[in-house]
Design a protein around this motif. Structure first.
Motif, short mmCIF file in Angstrom:
data_model
loop_
_atom_site.label_atom_id
_atom_site.label_comp_id
_atom_site.label_asym_id
_atom_site.label_seq_id
_atom_site.Cartn_x
_atom_site.Cartn_y
_atom_site.Cartn_z
N HIS A 1 0.85 -1.17 0.00
CA HIS A 1 0.00 0.00 0.00
C HIS A 1 0.90 1.24 0.00
N VAL A 2 0.36 2.37 -0.44
CA VAL A 2 1.11 3.63 -0.47
C VAL A 2 0.29 4.74 0.17
N LEU A 3 0.94 5.50 1.04
CA LEU A 3 0.34 6.72 1.58
C LEU A 3 1.15 7.91 1.08
N ILE A 4 0.51 8.78 0.34
CA ILE A 4 1.13 10.03 -0.09
C ILE A 4 0.80 11.10 0.94
N VAL A 5 1.84 11.75 1.45
CA VAL A 5 1.65 12.89 2.35
C VAL A 5 2.10 14.13 1.58
N ASP A 6 1.13 14.87 1.08
CA ASP A 6 1.44 16.02 0.22
C ASP A 6 1.27 17.33 0.97
N ASP A 7 2.26 18.20 0.83
CA ASP A 7 2.25 19.49 1.52
C ASP A 7 1.63 20.59 0.67
N ASN A 8 0.44 20.31 0.16
CA ASN A 8 -0.32 21.29 -0.62
C ASN A 8 0.50 21.79 -1.81
N SER A 9 1.00 20.86 -2.60
CA SER A 9 1.87 21.20 -3.73
C SER A 9 1.20 22.17 -4.70
N PRO A 10 1.86 23.28 -5.01
CA PRO A 10 1.30 24.23 -5.98
C PRO A 10 1.11 23.64 -7.36
N ASP A 11 1.88 22.59 -7.69
CA ASP A 11 1.76 22.01 -9.03
C ASP A 11 0.60 21.01 -9.14
N GLY A 12 -0.13 20.83 -8.05
CA GLY A 12 -1.31 19.96 -8.10
C GLY A 12 -1.04 18.48 -7.90
N THR A 13 0.10 18.14 -7.29
CA THR A 13 0.41 16.72 -7.06
C THR A 13 -0.72 16.01 -6.32
#
Length: 248
Positions: free
Chosen positions: A32-44
């Motif tokens: 399984h994968v958990l993405i922890v995104d810091d509000n990426s401006p590029d829309g990740t």
């Protein structure tokens, strides 16, 4: 339900996110994968949300409001994983500097007895591709410096490609972690070692990113150089016990 989850922090990784997820999910082991995104401006994070339709039972997303440090992103992800039934919790970069095929090798090391399996660049010489020489030397001697100051018997103390058994993260007490940048990697290894956990280095080849922009800067190394001395001094006045779990 998988017993292994890969925590991947992201910030502006839109160029890599599809390919890295596809590569992880292509492994024989069902990660399984958990993405922890810091509000990426590029829309990740938006792209990850779309990909959840393709991987509804394997892919998870936690979006934070701002970029507050790599260490805090990993701690967020580790806490999320510990609230669920994962036995093996990984950390890995999104930019292919860590080869997804090596996830299985790290997992096997833990299943064979290691509590912490480190994807190590320096346990067998220097296995780094596409880095300029000054960066290779800085990274290599940073690990040597940490080993000298702390006494920790690890060749790649700053490695960020790791498999933890859940008991390690439960026992360390994530609320006690002081560093928020890349020195976070050193602190977790140091605490695991002081607590007597079995740590194994697995030789991997580290390849510098070909897409996107590196997040490294001089402040990262400043935190490591000066913070490690403070960490070592604090440890002299701390009793490290494994018989009682700390709260995450």
């Amino acid at each position: 339900m998988s017993d292994a989850i890969v925590v991947i922090p992201t910030y502006n990784e839109i160029e890599n996110i599809d390919a890295i997820l596809e590569a992880v999910f292509a492994q024989e082991k069902a990660f399984h994968v958990l993405i922890v995104d810091d509000n990426s401006p590029d829309g990740t994070h938006k792209r990850v949300a779309t990909l959840q339709e393709k991987y509804p039972t394997q892919l998870f997303l936690e979006k934070r409001n701002a970029k507050t440090g790599l260490g805090t992103a990993y701690i967020h992800g580790f806490r999320w994983a510990l609230e669920r039934d994962y036995e093996y919790i990984f950390e890995m970069d999104a930019d292919f500097s860590h080869n997804p095929a090596d996830l299985v090798r790290l997992l096997e090391a833990c299943k064979e007895g290691a509590d912490v399996a480190i994807g190590s660049r320096y346990v067998k010489g220097v296995n780094v591709v596409n880095w300029p020489m000054n960066r290779v030397l800085m990274s290599y001697f940073a690990s040597k410096y940490v080993r000298f100051i702390t006494g920790i018997p690890i060749h790649d103390t700053t490695a960020g490609f790791i498999c933890y058994r859940r008991k390690v993260l439960e026992t360390i007490g994530l609320h006690n972690i002081k560093f928020v940048g890349y020195a976070f990697q050193i602190e977790l290894k140091f605490k695991a070692w002081k607590l007597g956990f079995n740590i194994k280095e697995v030789s991997v080849i580290f390849t510098d990113r070909t897409k996107g922009v590196s997040k490294m800067d001089s402040s990262i190394f400043s935190e490591a150089v000066f913070g490690i001395i403070k960490m070592k001094i604090r440890s002299l006045f701390t009793k490290h016990k494994r018989n009682a779990q700390n709260t995450p």
